[in-house]
Scaffold this motif. Structure first.
Motif, mmCIF file in Angstrom:
data_model
loop_
_atom_site.group_PDB
_atom_site.id
_atom_site.type_symbol
_atom_site.label_atom_id
_atom_site.label_comp_id
_atom_site.label_asym_id
_atom_site.label_seq_id
_atom_site.Cartn_x
_atom_site.Cartn_y
_atom_site.Cartn_z
ATOM 1 N N ILE A 22 -6.953 5.341 4.423
ATOM 2 C CA ILE A 22 -6.520 4.484 5.297
ATOM 3 C C ILE A 22 -4.875 4.926 5.534
ATOM 4 N N LEU A 31 -5.424 -1.667 13.309
ATOM 5 C CA LEU A 31 -5.070 -2.836 12.418
ATOM 6 C C LEU A 31 -3.351 -2.758 12.199
ATOM 7 N N LEU A 37 5.098 3.418 2.734
ATOM 8 C CA LEU A 37 3.694 2.583 2.588
ATOM 9 C C LEU A 37 2.673 3.884 1.838
ATOM 10 N N LEU A 64 -7.520 -8.384 5.378
ATOM 11 C CA LEU A 64 -7.533 -7.480 6.370
ATOM 12 C C LEU A 64 -8.441 -7.848 7.805
ATOM 13 N N ALA A 113 -2.526 -6.535 -1.778
ATOM 14 C CA ALA A 113 -2.906 -5.010 -1.870
ATOM 15 C C ALA A 113 -2.859 -4.504 -3.228
ATOM 16 N N PHE A 117 -6.469 -10.007 9.784
ATOM 17 C CA PHE A 117 -5.310 -9.242 10.621
ATOM 18 C C PHE A 117 -6.358 -8.746 11.899
ATOM 19 N N PHE A 140 3.942 -7.077 4.998
ATOM 20 C CA PHE A 140 2.327 -6.927 5.037
ATOM 21 C C PHE A 140 1.918 -6.355 3.581
ATOM 22 N N GLN A 141 2.616 -6.152 2.707
ATOM 23 C CA GLN A 141 2.320 -5.771 1.637
ATOM 24 C C GLN A 141 2.407 -6.605 0.466
ATOM 25 N N SER A 142 1.315 -7.492 -0.038
ATOM 26 C CA SER A 142 1.391 -8.516 -0.960
ATOM 27 C C SER A 142 0.706 -8.346 -2.256
HETATM 28 C C1 LIG Z 1 -1.351 -3.576 5.882
HETATM 29 C C2 LIG Z 1 -1.685 -2.517 4.998
HETATM 30 C C3 LIG Z 1 -3.202 -1.931 5.115
HETATM 31 C C4 LIG Z 1 -1.047 -1.211 5.121
HETATM 32 O O1 LIG Z 1 -1.280 -0.144 4.261
HETATM 33 C C5 LIG Z 1 -1.497 -2.811 3.444
HETATM 34 O O2 LIG Z 1 -0.194 -3.284 3.215
HETATM 35 C C6 LIG Z 1 -2.540 -4.011 2.964
HETATM 36 O O3 LIG Z 1 -3.501 -3.568 2.853
HETATM 37 N N1 LIG Z 1 -2.346 -5.025 3.062
HETATM 38 C C7 LIG Z 1 -3.061 -6.192 2.572
HETATM 39 C C8 LIG Z 1 -2.694 -7.477 2.695
HETATM 40 C C9 LIG Z 1 -1.738 -7.778 1.788
HETATM 41 O O4 LIG Z 1 -1.147 -7.002 0.933
HETATM 42 O O5 LIG Z 1 -1.040 -8.749 1.823
#
Ligand SMILES: CC(C)(CO)[C@@H](O)C(=O)NCCC(=O)O
Ligand code: NA
Length: 609
Positions: free
Chosen positions: A86, A250, A285, A412, A68, A415, A63-65
């Motif tokens: 956060i 979340l 994270l 977000l 973020a 999600f 979930f870190q793309s």
């Molecule tokens: C899931 C969180 C909030 C955890 O920090 C972070 O990875 C984030 O903001 N993700 C955003 C979605 C993404 O990066 O694809």
């Protein structure tokens, strides 16, 4: 720079970028030939043999793309470091999955997390849950494929759909050929590229901004270092409460009950290893959050209030980070390429992990229960599924292309809007033995209705209000239709939203909490009206014994160490029944509490699944 404001890649940049794509594919191919993927179990669960460090990096990668990497600095540049809070939500957001969700799911030896819903409720609930998950992930994939491609296109003129196709193709190949093991190991590689890219840019960026002390003075004087905001108003976008408390829900929807993550927990060698990997996500994270927030500060130190957006070099704030890199670091050959590699790398990881989980649920929850087939057939089908989802997500990227919104908030919000109700559904099952199937389905439906009502209402009323007001005093707010007007506090006080508009202006960080609460509430009310489930009718091992655990913990606080010195007989027996004694030689204390509370349940487990 050419007249259109484009900055171009050098040959070195292209080489570095190409190397990333080649390396990612190569890892997939390596596992494809090494592992041979003969069984679906191997393809989808890596033969349940994974260790915790690669799993932790892979958990983070899901979930870190690029969303973020691009969205967080843009947020910090515009509104200061408040978003950083956060990070507080990661504590409970990872402890709760490690100690509640993992033990329940791991011991049931689930094939997919939605199988839980059938064990606890009935088949209909399982199918509804699966459908909601597929919906959520397909939209999210659209965002995470599209984001890096758009930024690259806007800043360098690189072909937009060419970039989208490159990501789609590499991920599809990886998932289809390599299976979960390949995905996890590419994730590890991609995480390393991500950290390296961000770190190098920050160091060089600080240098370009005139050194550390100069940069610090600029961000401080520009008011970008935010103190903790304890305003209890739930409509303020980012406060300690929305981020630190709303964020927990979340995180739970992502790290507690999302198939992509649960699949990783289930693929680990033991329950202990699964918990450890969840613990290890925490520092990873935090580092990642820190890097992306600092990146926003560095960008502010360089541009001050004179943002590239204002100078119209870029058209949205999500293009700023890449523009910053191209603008300042072009004289360092290969650095822009490294950063683009970092962006694509993070999205590649997310997309492969999503494809793999989508293929898994479609197979395990939608196809297998209805058609029986040979192992070879099943493996082929899971690969074809990975390809089909690849195509659907490319189509989704086009839909996202048509919507204009801040990518971080969009992701977000998704999600919270779909993941929130799903979290509620699992909580209803795990914590409330009395909840029944009718309650679960109605609860989920109500949660989804609520979430789309508030989410879409907020989106539309945000759009309406951004047309009327917002006399931008140039500095700290950048207009954005997807953001609530609450970004600018002074204006909100003047036109305090009333009635339904109050609901619509709820901070998107509360979506997950609100929607999961609605599911639990409606689920309980309907269950009581239609006849609550009796304690004995609940399948064993599907409910977390909250009261027993609390009592035992309390007992242990009073008499520390009592149960560790002298484990009761039945504890040891039931331990053997779970089938992973060899790994679990020094199980943590709360595990024992859990086992102690319902030792019989674990004996029936194997027949149950
Ligand atoms: C899931 C969180 C909030 C955890 O920090 C972070 O990875 C984030 O903001 N993700 C955003 C979605 C993404 O990066 O694809
Ligand atoms: Na990722």
């Amino acid at each position: 720079m050419d007249p259109a404001g484009h900055k171009y890649f050098t040959v070195t940049d292209y080489v570095i970028f190409a190397l990333l794509l080649v390396a990612s594919t190569a890892i997939g191919l390596y596992y494809a030939f090494k592992g041979r993927q003969r069984t679906a179990e191997e393809f989808l669960y890596a033969d349940r043999s994974m260790k915790c460090l690669p799993l932790a990096l892979s958990l983070m990668a899901s979930f870190q793309s690029a969303v973020a990497i691009i969205g967080t600095p843009a947020e910090v540049y515009a509104n200061g470091t408040q978003y950083w809070f956060i990070g507080c939500s990661y504590i409970l957001g990872l402890l709760i999955p490690a100690h509640i969700f993992i033990p329940v799911f791991y011991r049931l030896q689930l094939k997919s997390v939605y199988q839980y819903l059938e064990l606890r409720f009935c088949k209909a609930v399982r199918i509804c849950g699966t459908a909601a998950f597929i919906f959520q992930m397909v939209i999210y994939m659209g965002v995470s494929i599209y984001t890096p491609a758009l930024a690259l296109n806007a800043v360098t003129g690189f072909h937009l759909w060419g970039a989208v196709l490159a990501i789609g193709l590499v991920c599809t190949l990886n998932t289809a050929l390599g299976g979960l093991k390949a995905v996890v190991w590419t994730n590890v590689f991609q995480t390393v590229v991500m950290f390296t890219g961000q770190l190098v840019i920050i160091i060089l960026g600080v240098h370009e901004a005139g050194g550390l002390s100069e940069a610090w003075a600029k961000v401080r004087d520009g008011g970008r270092i935010s103190g903790i905001d304890l305003n209890p108003d739930p409509t303020v976008r980012h406060t300690f409460w929305t981020l630190g408390v709303g964020g927990v829900f979340l995180m739970l929807s992502l790290y507690g009950v999302n198939q992509a993550q649960v699949q990783r927990y289930l693929s680990s060698r033991s329950e202990r290893e699964a918990k450890m990997s969840c613990y290890m996500v925490f520092p990873c994270l935090q580092v990642s959050l820190m890097l992306s927030c600092v990146m926003g500060l560095v960008m502010y130190a360089y541009y001050g209030d004179n943002s590239p957006l204002e100078q119209q070099y870029v058209t949205s704030k999500d293009q700023m980070v890449l523009f910053f890199v191209m603008d300042t670091l072009q004289n360092f050959p290969g650095i822009p390429g490294l950063f683009v590699a970092c962006l694509f790398s993070t999205s590649l990881g997310t997309v492969s992990s999503a494809f793999n989980s989508l293929a898994t649920v479609t197979m395990v929850d939608l196809i297998e229960p209805h058609y029986s087939m040979t192992e070879a057939r099943a493996t082929l089908l899971s690969k074809m599924l990975a390809v089909s989802y690849g195509i659907i997500c490319l189509a989704m990227a086009y839909v996202i292309h048509l919507m204009k919104s801040s990518v971080l908030q969009a992701a977000l919000s998704i999600f919270g809007m779909v993941g929130g109700p799903l979290l509620g559904l699992f909580c209803l099952g795990i914590f409330f033995p009395c909840a029944n199937s009718i309650g679960a389905v109605t609860g989920l439906a109500s949660g989804l209705v609520m979430s789309f009502w508030v989410g879409i209402g907020g989106f539309l009323s945000g759009m309406a209000s951004s047309v009327q007001v917002l006399p931008l005093n140039s500095t700290n707010t950048v207009p954005d239709v997807f953001e609530n007007i609450t970004a600018a506090p002074a204006i909100v006080d003047a036109a305090r939203p009333k009635g339904l508009n109050g609901l619509y202006s709820l901070s998107y960080m509360w979506y997950s909490a609100l929607n999961s609460f609605i599911v639990v509430l409606v689920g309980l009310i309907i269950s009581f009206l239609t006849g609550p489930t009796k304690g004995d009718d609940v399948s064993s091992g599907t409910v977390y014994p909250v009261m027993t655990t609390a009592r035992s913990l309390l007992h242990k606080l009073v008499k520390p160490g009592a149960c560790c010195l002298d484990p009761p007989e039945h504890l040891i027996e039931s331990h053997e029944m779970t089938g992973n004694v060899e790994e679990d030689t020094d199980t943590e204390e709360d595990t024992e509490v859990f086992l102690q509370s319902n030792p019989e349940s674990h004996m029936e487990q194997d027949t149950n699944v």
